[in-house]
Scaffold this motif. Structure first.
Motif, PDB file in Angstrom:
ATOM      1  N   GLY A  99       0.294  -0.854  -0.434  1.00 13.02           N
ATOM      2  CA  GLY A  99      -0.255   0.090   0.334  1.00 13.02           C
ATOM      3  C   GLY A  99       1.157   0.905   0.142  1.00 13.02           C
ATOM      4  O   GLY A  99       0.262   2.204  -0.939  1.00 13.02           O
ATOM      5  N   LEU A 100       1.960   1.255   0.997  1.00 10.78           N
ATOM      6  CA  LEU A 100       2.540   2.633   1.240  1.00 10.78           C
ATOM      7  C   LEU A 100       3.092   2.144  -0.593  1.00 10.78           C
ATOM      8  O   LEU A 100       4.117   3.753  -0.414  1.00 10.78           O
ATOM      9  N   SER A 101       4.424   2.286  -1.062  1.00 11.59           N
ATOM     10  CA  SER A 101       4.688   1.732  -2.374  1.00 11.59           C
ATOM     11  C   SER A 101       3.432   2.191  -3.974  1.00 11.59           C
ATOM     12  O   SER A 101       4.331   3.174  -3.779  1.00 11.59           O
ATOM     13  N   ALA A 122       8.326  -3.507  -1.761  1.00  7.06           N
ATOM     14  CA  ALA A 122       7.459  -4.252  -1.043  1.00  7.06           C
ATOM     15  C   ALA A 122       7.333  -5.722  -1.212  1.00  7.06           C
ATOM     16  O   ALA A 122       7.123  -6.630  -0.472  1.00  7.06           O
ATOM     17  N   ASP A 123       8.140  -6.290  -2.451  1.00  8.00           N
ATOM     18  CA  ASP A 123       8.273  -7.670  -2.643  1.00  8.00           C
ATOM     19  C   ASP A 123       9.495  -8.081  -1.338  1.00  8.00           C
ATOM     20  O   ASP A 123       9.323  -9.419  -1.394  1.00  8.00           O
ATOM     21  N   LEU A 124      10.488  -6.991  -1.353  1.00  7.66           N
ATOM     22  CA  LEU A 124      11.705  -6.893  -1.035  1.00  7.66           C
ATOM     23  C   LEU A 124      11.097  -8.038   0.971  1.00  7.66           C
ATOM     24  O   LEU A 124      11.188  -8.571   1.627  1.00  7.66           O
ATOM     25  N   VAL A 125      10.140  -6.644   0.815  1.00  5.66           N
ATOM     26  CA  VAL A 125       9.530  -6.611   2.215  1.00  5.66           C
ATOM     27  C   VAL A 125       8.656  -8.018   2.759  1.00  5.66           C
ATOM     28  O   VAL A 125       8.763  -8.621   3.570  1.00  5.66           O
ATOM     29  N   PHE A 164      16.686 -14.752  -3.129  1.00 10.22           N
ATOM     30  CA  PHE A 164      17.736 -14.248  -4.519  1.00 10.22           C
ATOM     31  C   PHE A 164      16.467 -13.084  -5.011  1.00 10.22           C
ATOM     32  O   PHE A 164      17.339 -11.781  -5.480  1.00 10.22           O
ATOM     33  N   PHE A 165      14.864 -13.008  -4.734  1.00 13.30           N
ATOM     34  CA  PHE A 165      14.542 -13.209  -6.241  1.00 13.30           C
ATOM     35  C   PHE A 165      14.555 -11.273  -5.549  1.00 13.30           C
ATOM     36  O   PHE A 165      14.431 -10.456  -6.606  1.00 13.30           O
ATOM     37  N   PRO A 166      14.162 -11.008  -4.855  1.00 16.18           N
ATOM     38  CA  PRO A 166      14.093  -9.774  -4.210  1.00 16.18           C
ATOM     39  C   PRO A 166      14.976  -8.578  -4.593  1.00 16.18           C
ATOM     40  O   PRO A 166      14.528  -7.314  -5.277  1.00 16.18           O
ATOM     41  N   TYR A 167      16.117  -8.674  -4.586  1.00 17.61           N
ATOM     42  CA  TYR A 167      17.537  -8.270  -4.613  1.00 17.61           C
ATOM     43  C   TYR A 167      17.857  -8.706  -6.366  1.00 17.61           C
ATOM     44  O   TYR A 167      18.008  -7.661  -6.996  1.00 17.61           O
TER      45      TYR A 167
END
Length: 230
Positions: free
Chosen positions: A120-122, A136-139, A182-185
């Motif tokens: 939501g914040l993103s 947000a994906d990283l979180v 690894f994905f979010p990075y």
């Protein structure tokens, strides 16, 4: 779809048919887990397949475009942003159903709400039609890894006659852990350092991670035993 285009599609987008194969395998053994928290698993797999298929058509066929700017008519990122939210919600729900410890259940709820708030914040800083909501994906990925850790922590204290290799959730969790470490990075690098993304061909690494995750899913549905589930 003409044969020439079909051949090109299968050779360049081989991951998409692989999603369908995993779904078919999951459906063929649905009777072994239909009464478990994994009962919605085939729906998730089919949703993944349809999302990727739609993403392909949006990217390569003008009639499927979802943005009004003709300079970006091949952008399909919005459907993946929606997919991320639904996908993470599904797995949070799944592990919430699986764990028995009340404290762990509360932590999963807090983690899920935190992830939802991050998406939501993103929206205030990123346009979901033109950019992945990668922060947000990283979180959400870190939260999912924490949730899976809670699940295995609880499992470690259980005694079960069946080996873990026959547990569907072991293979599902293995695939998720390797991918989300690894994905979010990789996505973050793709947007914030595109030269590194191109130079080191990180897209290929992302595809390898996807293949590993769904390969792990496939092994799980083919080899698991009903009595080993939990």
């Amino acid at each position: 779809m003409p044969m020439e285009e079909l051949f090109k599609f299968l050779s360049e987008q081989y991951i998409i048919p692989f999603y369908l194969i995993v779904w078919l395998a999951a459906m063929s053994r649905y009777h072994t887990y239909f009464d478990t928290p994994m009962k919605y698993y085939p729906m998730y797999l089919m949703y993944t397949f349809l999302t990727e298929l739609l993403g392909y058509f949006i990217k390569f066929h003008d009639e499927f475009q979802v943005v009004s700017d003709s300079n970006y008519d091949w952008y399909n990122v919005i459907i993946y942003n929606i997919y991320s939210v639904i996908s993470f919600a599904f797995f949070y729900y799944l592990y919430w159903r699986l764990v028995k410890t009340d404290k762990y259940k509360k932590w999963i709820i807090v983690g899920a709400m935190t992830s939802l708030c991050s998406y939501g914040l993103s929206l205030f800083f990123q346009d979901p039609f033109y950019s992945n909501l990668y922060y947000a994906d990283l979180v959400a990925s870190m939260t999912l890894l924490f949730v899976i850790w809670l699940y295995f922590k609880e499992k470690r204290n259980e005694t079960h006659p069946q080996p873990m290799k026959y547990n569907l959730m072991f293979w599902t969790s293995l695939g998720l852990v390797v991918f989300h470490v690894f994905f979010p990075y990789l996505i973050l690098i793709g947007y914030e350092a595109p030269k590194i993304w191109v130079q080191y061909r990180l897209r290929s690494i992302l595809w390898v991670l996807i293949l590993f995750m769904y390969g792990s899913f496939l092994i799980g549905v083919l080899t698991h035993k009903r009595r080993a589930f939990r």
